[in-house]
Motif scaffolding. Structure first.
Motif: not given
Length: 404
Positions: A189-197
């Motif tokens: 999930g952190d990886k997905i949010i990092t990509d969104i950021y």
């Protein structure tokens, strides 16, 4: 695709009304899904599919429609006498889109819905050309109650919900809908949010605002996220970066903060002088669109918990329709002054009341206030309030039971 009834309920009363409906919010907060829900309700309800035109400008089929002229030419070929509902998704990708929407609206035969990931949608030509003839709806990542709804539908089990466990999951995963839908663990999930950021920083800020010094921008973002729930000024940021041998002028900081607000990454909250009854313009707080961005940018840390709780309560109050300020009373601070019509609430948020000085810090300022409802929200189940004019609520219960 899981429904978000809160927003559908807000928007559907305006179907077929002569107003352009604008859905705004940070990238990946669920605007496109809500637009699809509206499309499906229209096409499956009183409207037939032939009456609905839906264009998502981020899909490969429509990437070439990047100007008003190209979009106009496409519409001349696509619109039919049956077309009634027009849905434009991420329309800010079309240069001069305001002219097209204004022209369609002026035709007085279309019901128009648009989404965008930048608040400039509401401050550009559209706002001046059709002032008073559009409605905006801010879409946010999932609140905790929406998170519970998603989890219940995804699991499709009849077991009772363990609120503390689900709140811990919410603290870890945040509220971007894509994370629970994909069913990933916290690390993924952190990886997905990092990509969104990174997509927000690169597409909505660096490219659109032509920011050259991305390292400087990221350092400002890291400072703000690291001070979630704290008041600070642009000078505070400049002084901190100076201590890190990074020179930046205050006007540049203001421009970065404004750009982050326009992209819906941050929300600025002003202080309210409770005694003087006036809004103060210095030492604001900033809350982030979703607390998972803090985990993604700064890494996981128990030091973030207090800021996370404030962030969650702030967005819950906004969704419930309150206008929110910080409270200032002499030298004391109250986390939130929330007003809705004639209703006023004063709210303190804390992780635990496990020390006498913590109890004093949270309750003493509220005890000096003589109007409105006064609440202290913590993660503790039961706590006997030392003042019978102040009520204590468990935060997860307050978020889910509407004890506002």
């Amino acid at each position: 695709m899981l429904e978000r009834p809160h927003y559908i309920k807000k928007i559907t009363p305006y179907v077929d009304k002569p107003l352009v409906k604008i859905l705004t919010g940070i990238r990946r907060c669920g605007k496109s899904s809500i637009l699809q829900m509206l499309r499906d309700k229209l096409a499956g309800g009183k409207a037939s599919p032939a009456t609905v035109l839906h264009i998502n400008f981020e899909l490969l089929d429509y990437l070439h429609l990047d100007s008003a002229a190209k979009l106009t030419a496409h519409l001349k070929q696509t619109l039919s006498p049956q077309t009634r509902y027009i849905l434009f998704d991420e329309i800010q990708n079309v240069a001069g889109w305001e002219l097209v929407v204004n022209g369609l609206h002026a035709a007085d035969k279309y019901d128009i819905y648009i989404t965008g990931s930048n608040s400039s949608l509401l401050s550009g030509e559209l706002a001046t050309r059709i002032a008073g003839r559009y409605l905006s709806f801010h879409i946010a990542p999932l609140t905790f109650s929406e998170h519970l709804l998603f989890q219940q539908k995804l699991r499709a089990t009849g077991t009772a919900t363990d609120l503390p466990a689900e709140f811990e999951r919410y603290l870890q995963l945040g509220g971007f809908p894509v994370v629970p839908v994909t069913g990933v663990a916290a690390e993924q999930g952190d990886k997905i949010i990092t990509d969104i950021y990174h997509s927000i920083i690169l597409r909505d800020l660096v490219e659109r605002k032509k920011i050259r010094n991305t390292d400087q921008l990221n350092r400002v973002v890291r400072f703000v996220l690291g001070n979630l729930g704290n008041t600070f000024s642009a000078k505070s940021i400049a002084d901190y970066l100076k201590s890190q041998n990074r020179k930046i002028d205050i006007e540049t900081i203001y421009s970065y903060l404004n750009a982050l607000e326009e992209a819906f990454v941050l929300s600025r909250v002003h202080r309210y002088d409770i005694k003087g009854k006036e809004v103060l313009k210095t030492f604001e707080k900033f809350y982030v669109a979703d607390h998972s961005l803090v985990n993604a940018v700064l890494g996981r840390s128990s030091a973030h918990i207090s800021g996370f709780l404030e962030n969650i309560v702030y967005h819950e109050l906004i969704q419930r329709g309150y206008e929110v300020h910080l409270g200032k009373l002499a030298d004391a601070e109250i986390d939130f002054v929330a007003t809705r019509g004639t209703e006023k609430k004063y709210i303190q948020v804390a992780y635990k009341l496990d020390a006498a000085k913590t109890v004093e810090r949270e309750f003493a300022p509220l005890a000096k206030i003589t109007d409105g409802e006064k609440l202290v929200l913590t993660l503790e189940k039961n706590f006997a309030s030392p003042d019978n004019t102040i009520s204590h609520h468990n935060l997860t219960n307050w978020l889910t039971e509407g004890k506002n």
